[in-house]
Design a protein around this motif. Structure first.
Motif, short mmCIF file in Angstrom:
data_model
loop_
_atom_site.label_atom_id
_atom_site.label_comp_id
_atom_site.label_asym_id
_atom_site.label_seq_id
_atom_site.Cartn_x
_atom_site.Cartn_y
_atom_site.Cartn_z
N THR A 45 20.93 36.88 68.79
CA THR A 45 19.66 36.23 69.13
C THR A 45 19.27 35.17 68.11
O THR A 45 18.10 34.81 68.02
CB THR A 45 18.53 37.28 69.25
OG1 THR A 45 18.47 38.04 68.04
CG2 THR A 45 18.78 38.21 70.42
N LEU A 105 26.56 37.55 72.52
CA LEU A 105 25.78 36.53 71.81
C LEU A 105 24.61 37.16 71.07
O LEU A 105 23.83 37.91 71.66
CB LEU A 105 25.24 35.49 72.78
CG LEU A 105 26.24 34.47 73.31
CD1 LEU A 105 25.65 33.71 74.49
CD2 LEU A 105 26.67 33.50 72.21
N LEU A 164 23.24 30.76 75.30
CA LEU A 164 22.91 31.55 76.50
C LEU A 164 22.05 30.74 77.45
O LEU A 164 22.16 30.88 78.68
CB LEU A 164 22.22 32.85 76.11
CG LEU A 164 22.04 33.86 77.25
CD1 LEU A 164 23.37 34.17 77.93
CD2 LEU A 164 21.39 35.14 76.75
N TRP A 204 22.76 39.90 79.55
CA TRP A 204 23.66 38.76 79.38
C TRP A 204 24.04 38.58 77.91
O TRP A 204 25.18 38.26 77.61
CB TRP A 204 23.02 37.49 79.95
CG TRP A 204 22.79 37.54 81.43
CD1 TRP A 204 22.91 38.63 82.25
CD2 TRP A 204 22.38 36.46 82.27
NE1 TRP A 204 22.61 38.29 83.55
CE2 TRP A 204 22.28 36.98 83.60
CE3 TRP A 204 22.09 35.13 82.04
CZ2 TRP A 204 21.90 36.17 84.67
CZ3 TRP A 204 21.71 34.33 83.12
CH2 TRP A 204 21.62 34.85 84.41
N HIS A 205 23.08 38.77 77.01
CA HIS A 205 23.42 38.75 75.58
C HIS A 205 24.54 39.76 75.29
O HIS A 205 25.50 39.46 74.57
CB HIS A 205 22.19 39.13 74.74
CG HIS A 205 21.38 37.97 74.28
ND1 HIS A 205 21.82 37.07 73.33
CD2 HIS A 205 20.13 37.57 74.62
CE1 HIS A 205 20.88 36.17 73.11
NE2 HIS A 205 19.85 36.44 73.88
N THR A 206 24.40 40.95 75.86
CA THR A 206 25.38 42.02 75.62
C THR A 206 26.73 41.66 76.21
O THR A 206 27.77 41.79 75.53
CB THR A 206 24.88 43.33 76.25
OG1 THR A 206 23.60 43.67 75.70
CG2 THR A 206 25.85 44.47 75.99
N PHE A 224 22.83 46.70 71.20
CA PHE A 224 22.26 45.36 71.03
C PHE A 224 20.75 45.42 70.85
O PHE A 224 20.20 44.79 69.94
CB PHE A 224 22.61 44.50 72.25
CG PHE A 224 21.86 43.18 72.29
CD1 PHE A 224 22.26 42.13 71.49
CD2 PHE A 224 20.75 43.03 73.10
CE1 PHE A 224 21.55 40.92 71.51
CE2 PHE A 224 20.05 41.84 73.13
CZ PHE A 224 20.45 40.79 72.33
N HIS A 250 18.09 39.12 80.80
CA HIS A 250 18.49 38.25 79.69
C HIS A 250 19.25 39.04 78.62
O HIS A 250 20.28 38.57 78.11
CB HIS A 250 17.23 37.60 79.10
CG HIS A 250 17.47 36.72 77.92
ND1 HIS A 250 17.84 35.40 78.03
CD2 HIS A 250 17.39 36.98 76.58
CE1 HIS A 250 17.97 34.87 76.82
NE2 HIS A 250 17.71 35.81 75.93
N ASP A 251 18.78 40.22 78.28
CA ASP A 251 19.44 41.01 77.24
C ASP A 251 20.75 41.61 77.72
O ASP A 251 21.66 41.86 76.92
CB ASP A 251 18.50 42.11 76.73
CG ASP A 251 17.31 41.53 75.98
OD1 ASP A 251 17.51 40.63 75.16
OD2 ASP A 251 16.17 41.96 76.24
N GLY A 295 23.01 31.36 69.24
CA GLY A 295 23.24 32.30 70.32
C GLY A 295 22.29 32.11 71.48
O GLY A 295 22.70 32.12 72.66
N GLU A 296 21.01 31.92 71.18
CA GLU A 296 20.03 31.71 72.25
C GLU A 296 20.27 30.40 72.97
O GLU A 296 20.15 30.32 74.20
CB GLU A 296 18.60 31.75 71.69
CG GLU A 296 18.15 33.12 71.21
CD GLU A 296 17.90 34.11 72.36
OE1 GLU A 296 18.09 33.74 73.53
OE2 GLU A 296 17.53 35.26 72.06
N ARG A 335 18.32 44.61 67.12
CA ARG A 335 17.27 43.59 66.96
C ARG A 335 15.87 44.22 66.96
O ARG A 335 14.88 43.50 66.92
CB ARG A 335 17.38 42.53 68.06
CG ARG A 335 17.24 43.08 69.47
CD ARG A 335 17.59 42.04 70.49
NE ARG A 335 16.59 40.97 70.52
CZ ARG A 335 16.12 40.42 71.63
NH1 ARG A 335 16.54 40.85 72.81
NH2 ARG A 335 15.24 39.46 71.60
#
Length: 225
Positions: free
Chosen positions: A137, A135, A145, A129-131, A93, A126-127, A141-142, A97
């Protein structure tokens, strides 16, 4: 102790920084420093509640005691883990980005070291949780989240970010968000465990789907391009 440029604010100055950060963040949502300042100046009660929850959790207490940091020096080994692992998914992830974990702004406006660490921890996971939630960025997606983050921490900044983010949606994005991603995020945020009480780094070498099941993570619907 966190190495941070602490700035002590009185009530009036705090309100001014909060207002200025809110306006600036709405005008340019890419300004991570403004979003961070907004979170700190409006989020002290929320961070205090998170701190108390972490103190009541054995794993949360371990995090507070050891104060792990999500920086390259500490998480670089994730890039060497097998592809099915949580750590490898996080590394993928971050690589997708082109973002370094060292690029997050420091905590400046919280007075105690404990609260400053909780705020930094929230910023740095935070990243993760994205993973976990799958979701990206982009704007949808943001915003999705931020709904989960609000449910987990009750930070006013998260709610303001959702309002500001959705205001920038196209009609198609707005329809997609409110029909699919907003109800999913509400459900996902309520079903998952207390995400601030997890020592994520201790689980890097575990299977991604296994940690999702253990923590009650519902992955996001696939975002349409």
């Amino acid at each position: 102790m966190i190495n941070r440029p602490h700035v002590r604010l009185n009530g009036l100055h705090q309100a001014a920084v909060a207002l200025g950060s809110a306006v600036g963040a709405l005008l340019d949502p890419r300004r991570a420093d403004l979003i961070a300042a907004l979170g700190e100046t409006t989020g002290k009660p929320a961070f205090e509640r998170v701190l108390e929850r972490m103190k009541r959790s054995p794993e949360g207490r371990a995090v507070l005691l050891e104060r792990p940091r999500v920086i390259s020096e500490k998480v670089g080994h994730a890039w060497d883990l097998p592809p099915n692992t949580f750590g490898a998914a996080y590394a993928s992830f971050m690589g997708s980005r082109n973002f370094s974990p060292d690029d997050r702004p420091p905590v400046r406006f919280l007075d105690t070291e404990e609260l400053a660490y909780v705020a930094m921890r929230a910023r740095e996971v935070h990243d993760f949780w994205h993973t976990l939630f799958g979701l990206p960025t982009n704007l949808i997606g943001e915003s999705a989240l931020k709904v989960i983050e609000f449910e987990q921490m009750l930070l006013p900044m998260c709610l303001m970010s959702v309002v500001g983010g959705t205001a920038r949606f196209s009609e198609k994005q707005r329809s997609l968000f409110y029909q699919q991603y907003f109800p999913w995020a509400l459900r996902a945020g309520m079903k998952s465990t207390d995400l601030m009480c997890i020592y994520y780094e201790m689980n890097f070498d575990e299977d991604l789907e296994e940690v999702r099941r253990r923590w009650g993570i519902i992955p996001a619907p696939q975002l349409q391009k």
